[in-house]
Scaffold this motif. Structure first.
Motif, PDB file in Angstrom:
ATOM      1  N   ALA A 209      10.977   5.119  -4.757  1.00 29.78           N
ATOM      2  CA  ALA A 209      12.156   4.254  -4.870  1.00 29.78           C
ATOM      3  C   ALA A 209      12.193   3.205  -3.759  1.00 29.78           C
ATOM      4  O   ALA A 209      12.753   2.111  -3.936  1.00 29.78           O
ATOM      5  N   PHE A 210      11.584   3.516  -2.611  1.00 29.35           N
ATOM      6  CA  PHE A 210      11.577   2.586  -1.479  1.00 29.35           C
ATOM      7  C   PHE A 210      10.192   1.992  -1.220  1.00 29.35           C
ATOM      8  O   PHE A 210      10.018   1.207  -0.292  1.00 29.35           O
ATOM      9  N   HIS A 211       9.228   2.374  -2.040  1.00 25.62           N
ATOM     10  CA  HIS A 211       7.842   2.029  -1.731  1.00 25.62           C
ATOM     11  C   HIS A 211       7.576   0.527  -1.739  1.00 25.62           C
ATOM     12  O   HIS A 211       6.879   0.008  -0.856  1.00 25.62           O
ATOM     13  N   GLU A 212       8.115  -0.185  -2.706  1.00 23.50           N
ATOM     14  CA  GLU A 212       7.858  -1.630  -2.813  1.00 23.50           C
ATOM     15  C   GLU A 212       8.341  -2.381  -1.572  1.00 23.50           C
ATOM     16  O   GLU A 212       7.756  -3.378  -1.163  1.00 23.50           O
ATOM     17  N   LYS A 213       9.393  -1.871  -0.967  1.00 22.99           N
ATOM     18  CA  LYS A 213       9.984  -2.529   0.202  1.00 22.99           C
ATOM     19  C   LYS A 213       9.034  -2.497   1.407  1.00 22.99           C
ATOM     20  O   LYS A 213       9.026  -3.411   2.237  1.00 22.99           O
ATOM     21  N   TYR A 214       8.224  -1.418   1.499  1.00 16.41           N
ATOM     22  CA  TYR A 214       7.379  -1.221   2.684  1.00 16.41           C
ATOM     23  C   TYR A 214       5.886  -1.376   2.418  1.00 16.41           C
ATOM     24  O   TYR A 214       5.092  -1.351   3.352  1.00 16.41           O
TER      25      TYR A 214
END
Length: 352
Positions: A168-173
């Motif tokens: 869920a947060f992977h694209e951000k980092y």
């Protein structure tokens, strides 16, 4: 709910330890080791405290004194045979490893050398006349081979093996994390060196015909190259360049303006990533892709060293790339690589 007490910094820990040591040691930590990293200085202080605690408890010269009360006159009584007894005690009573015993011996010797050569307060170093500690040579290095490196990188590229919550947060980092991990594998940088990089420390030349011109400058970080304004060149590949540029462009798109001291790798809030955050980030991807608990950032450095030596077979160039002062530190990788090749050759011969 009571307020949480903030964790002590390494500088605060160092000050607490040095305050508990004799006055004649203070200048050693204030100026004699000032060029060393804070963790190195902290290690020296702990080792010296450990030795002095042994001295007041086991040596016959000052039975009624506490560590803090020791004087130069007291220290002058210590002989090489006392250092030998200290080393034997660490071995037989404390069951400490060769590396720990050798490090503590070296730390104590450093203090004596400072008092002799810099402050001119002693004329003899008892450590120099004591027995040495033989450290067994490593013939095995924990590292990631190229296939394992690719597994790790694919986990970052595509999220392979990550949990739903992590995805869920992977694209951000993703772009940041890929640039960090690839740069470790591509250069062998220490974690402290990478963490301290600013955007302006990276110099990318557009001349694609000159492979030597893709450079990352690490200012005042490489061991032994801490003169202000002197940069140690760390070369990186075109692929690293692309990941770094892609990551920086994504930050520009979101409106970030870069200044002279803008961190190269930052949180989404624009703060410099901490060493702990980098370690935790790597752990997440290693657990997801390789299911291993023995891979740290230092093992990524080892991975670079092992693959570089396998390909180049040039230990002097590897020493320069790793920023090692001593060739002995670099020899670990050469021995491990040669041992690995010998085992493979033996297996291949038996199959014939």
């Amino acid at each position: 709910m009571p307020e949480r007490t903030p964790a002590k910094t390494n500088t605060q820990k160092l000050r607490e330890i040095t305050d508990s040591l004799p006055e004649f040691t203070h200048q050693y930590f204030y100026s004699g080791t000032s060029s060393k990293a804070i963790l190195t200085r902290l290690s020296y202080a702990l080792d010296i405290k450990y030795f002095l605690e042994y001295a007041v408890n086991f040596l016959p010269y000052f039975p009624d004194k506490q560590v803090k009360d020791l004087s130069l006159a007291d220290i002058k009584q210590i002989k090489a045979t006392d250092i030998d007894s200290f080393l034997t005690w660490m071995d037989e009573d404390q069951k400490l490893s060769e590396r720990t015993r050798a490090r503590r011996r070296s730390s104590v010797s450093g203090l004596f050398e400072y008092l002799i050569n810099t402050e001119r307060k002693l004329d003899y170093n008892p450590v120099s006349g004591s027995q040495s500690v033989e450290i067994p040579e490593n013939e095995y290095v924990t590292y990631l081979n190229l296939d394992e490196q690719e597994q790790l990188l694919n986990c970052i590229r595509y999220g392979t093996g990550l949990t739903k919550r992590q995805l869920a947060f992977h694209e951000k980092y993703k772009k940041r994390d890929l640039a960090i991990i690839f740069l470790f594998l591509d250069t062998g940088l220490r974690i402290s060196e990478l963490q301290a990089l600013d955007v302006n420390d990276v110099v990318i030349y557009e001349d694609s015909f000159d492979e030597e011109k893709n450079e990352c400058y690490v200012l005042a970080l490489r061991k032994g190259k801490k003169k202000a304004g002197v940069a140690s060149k760390v070369f990186f590949s075109d692929e690293s360049k692309e990941y770094i540029q892609d990551y920086l462009e994504s930050r520009k798109i979101h409106g970030e303006k870069f200044t002279e001291d803008t961190p190269l790798f930052s949180t989404t809030a624009g703060e410099r990533l901490s060493i702990r955050e980098i370690q935790q980030m790597l752990k997440k991807y290693v657990n997801a892709s390789l299911k291993r608990s023995d891979i740290s950032v230092h093992k990524l450095r080892s991975s670079f060293a092992m693959e570089f030596y396998k390909h180049e077979k040039n230990i002097l160039v590897l020493q320069q790339r790793m920023g090692h002062r001593s060739i002995n530190a670099t020899n670990i990788y050469a021995r491990a690589s040669d041992k690995e090749e010998a085992v493979k050759s033996s297996r291949n011969w038996r199959k014939k």
